[in-house]
Design a protein around this motif. Structure first.
Motif: not given
Ligand code: SF4
Ligand code: SF4
Length: 107
Positions: A11-16, A55-57
């Motif tokens: 689920p990681c969106i790589n937002c950093s 943000p995506v836990d």
């Protein structure tokens, strides 16, 4: 008891956000040659800051990792340096704002 964390890459969106917030700078991006964020458990102090900003836990405890007490102490020392650096930047910014406000008041 301290527990290190790991990132669920699905689920990681790589937002950093986690990487920028980590006080020991132990979350690395692209370290595997791929666009992924990975926690280096040897530098993690289990502070949960990354968990709170994600943000995506998708960051959770890694119960399988056995902590080396010496590494943990080193990581804590790094976190203290990081916190002091952030504090100094904040104080310097406040001082500049006070000087600028004084200059405007006397103009
Ligand atoms: S728990 Fe703290 S030290 Fe560990 S990766 Fe997250 S922000 Fe960094
Ligand atoms: S904050 Fe969460 S979604 Fe963003 S890079 Fe870190 S683990 Fe991935």
């Amino acid at each position: 008891m301290t527990t290190v964390v790991r990132i669920d890459l699905g689920p990681c969106i790589n937002c950093s956000l986690c990487r920028l917030a980590c006080p020991t700078e132990c979350i690395h991006y692209f370290s595997t040659g791929q666009r992924t964020h990975v926690v280096d458990p040897s530098g993690c102090i289990g502070c949960d800051i990354c968990v709170r900003v994600c943000p995506v836990d998708c960051i959770d405890e890694d119960p399988d990792y056995l902590i080396d007490p010496e590494q943990l102490e080193q990581a804590k020392g790094k976190a203290r340096v990081f916190a002091k650096r952030r504090h100094d930047v904040k104080v310097a910014r406040r001082e500049r704002a006070v000087v600028a406000a004084g200059a405007v008041a006397h103009a």
